[in-house]
Scaffold this active site. Sequence first.
Site, PDB file in Angstrom:
ATOM      1  N   ARG A  42       0.861  -1.181   0.000  1.00 49.67           N
ATOM      2  CA  ARG A  42       0.000   0.000   0.000  1.00 49.67           C
ATOM      3  C   ARG A  42       0.902   1.238   0.000  1.00 49.67           C
ATOM      4  NH1 ARG A  42      -2.404   0.197   6.223  1.00 49.67           N
ATOM      5  NH2 ARG A  42      -0.549   1.049   7.204  1.00 49.67           N
ATOM      6  N   GLU A  98      -9.483   3.556  14.368  1.00 51.08           N
ATOM      7  CA  GLU A  98      -8.831   2.239  14.310  1.00 51.08           C
ATOM      8  C   GLU A  98      -8.090   1.962  15.605  1.00 51.08           C
ATOM      9  OE1 GLU A  98      -6.050   1.181  11.285  1.00 51.08           O
ATOM     10  OE2 GLU A  98      -7.218   2.114   9.692  1.00 51.08           O
ATOM     11  N   GLU A 135      -4.570   7.263   6.451  1.00 51.80           N
ATOM     12  CA  GLU A 135      -3.293   7.512   7.119  1.00 51.80           C
ATOM     13  C   GLU A 135      -2.288   8.250   6.214  1.00 51.80           C
ATOM     14  OE1 GLU A 135      -3.387   3.801  10.305  1.00 51.80           O
ATOM     15  OE2 GLU A 135      -1.960   3.730   8.628  1.00 51.80           O
ATOM     16  N   PHE A 183      -2.374 -11.852   9.836  1.00 56.70           N
ATOM     17  CA  PHE A 183      -2.496 -12.134  11.271  1.00 56.70           C
ATOM     18  C   PHE A 183      -2.832 -10.871  12.072  1.00 56.70           C
ATOM     19  CE2 PHE A 183       0.388 -15.609   9.850  1.00 56.70           C
ATOM     20  CZ  PHE A 183      -0.506 -16.646  10.061  1.00 56.70           C
TER      21      PHE A 183
END
Length: 635
Positions: free
Chosen positions: A103, A295, A142, A345
């Site tokens: 990203r 978040e 972000e 994960f």
Amino acid sequence: MFYGGDYNPEQWPEEVQEEDVALMREAGVTAVTVGVFAWSRLEPSEGEYDFAWLDRVLDRLHDGGIEVVLATPTASPPPWFTLAHPAGLPVNADGVRLTHGSRDTYCVSSPEYRAAALRIAGELGRRYARHPALAMWHVHNEYGTDCRCDLTAAAFRTWLEKRHGSLAALNEAWTTAFWSQRYSDWAQIMPPRATQYLPNPAHVLDFRRFLSDSFLDAFVSQRDLLRTFDPSIPITTNFVQGDWVSVDHARWAEEVDLVAVDHYPDSAGMSAEEQTAFAGDLARSWGGGRWLLMETAPNLIYTPGRMHAKEPGRMIRHSLGYVARGSAGAMYFQWRQPLGGAELFHSAMVPHAGPDSPVFREAVSLGRILENLPPLGDPPRSEVAVTWDAQSWWALQGAGLPSADIDYAAAVRQAHRALYRAGVPTDFVFPGLPLDLDPYRMVVAPHLYLVSDRAADAFQQFVAAGGHLVTGALSGIAEPSTRVIPGGYPGAFREASGVRVTEWHPLDPATPIALDDGSAAHGWSERVELAGATAWARYAGGVLDGEPAITRQEFGRGVFWYVSAGLDDESWRRLLGVVAAEAGVSPLVPDLPPGVEAIRRGSLLFLLNHSSSEFRGIAAGSFAVVEGQGWKALR
């Protein structure tokens, strides 16, 4: 109340999406963020759009009574974009152009990137601005990707010309007479890239300011476009902190309809609760009282090198800590744990184990708690504030400083931590903006390296009017340009502090430093001359034996404290306790034991028991919410 998290239905088949809505309803989820990383699915090739799947997702969520925070996916350009527009990929400080594969592979100065970002934002706005599920727009994700390409260089020069007005002014501000760096043409200025030795600190700082403004311009362009479709829908972006993030969030706060913050504590111990308090107080101060936790990780704490599973009840206590400090809810990254990808994960409300899991059961419990909270008012203004200045932080990350161990963020966190442990509610104030210090009895300003004339005047007037100011090492040193204020430290505060520092004595962080009042310090000491102040404590031993270490000066109706030594946590707590008592500041709830936290929001008192012992009927690891103003209401 926003309760839910980032939802990535594009990763899952329709039957899983159906199950998701049922599970969201079971957990009491009220809102989810959709589309943050979905650009390649929404626009599989340039100018070709596929919204049918997103139509079904939004309709399904609306039918389930769940609102949508719809994101523009511009933090993750798709592969077709970077193949067609390689100049839109970022260049690092070594001059290497990065490749697609993660990203944040974009250059915010690229016209092709900016145009593509506006196109996809516009398509989303036209299609969904009137959708009944839409509660808020979430622009990008972000902001903070650094690029130093030639496009950035040209934009940087334009920004510098607007900021400084002339090359003569820039040369003066940057002290380019040093090392023959004088610029005679704007074209000679480049972004800070890898160089032979130490870079010019003013050059580096101005580049970070430029990046913050460039990101903000990118946000505002999307925000203003989305507003044309329905100006009633609020718009935000999620703030993220880190020493790599060149975003001055205090300046950005006025450009969003609701400050939204991502926060991930990084300690398995009690400092995770202290970090939660710090982030909540900072976000509340940015937002003027109200903000949103956009978040956090529901069931994991990402400590260096490993993922720590939160103990039972910790997800709930952390979430209530944010809410008590003004958050409009609790949102997580993410709803369902992915089966693949770089963050397979990463924590989620529905983990790989599925809903039959501790984290989902705790999510269900939290949903019920939030649903049943009495009406939430605004947090009261505190009587104590700590300064937060992103630009001082950036300046103190530069090269050529007297110690490699200088850490602005750590110093601010330590001051806040001392007040947190003393049970004193704390706001933040921002010296880079116009300061209103009237509501406060006490202000702590750690490592406030850059101080404008306007800020210096505001602090001096605060003390003269009866305020109590605590500052010390590395504060008041330089003008916003990074040029040192001559005459001895702390230049901007010399008159009000009544001290003159002539030498810094940085030491190895492990080196103990003793003070004659019993305080313990390490890592930093200074040679302090009294120029009106009195010594509250002196160094005991070493080259500075007998010299002032902590000073106090009455100035006008207030008091200026100067702390030259790198005090440890307990010494900071004791000193700030003395200052608070002098200032007439009391803990919110006196005599709480370690590990028990009290926070007031409106008429509600939140009591969070982070300790391993029962306290006043609150089980270890649990909480209570008390209505009314009195502590006795708990009984």
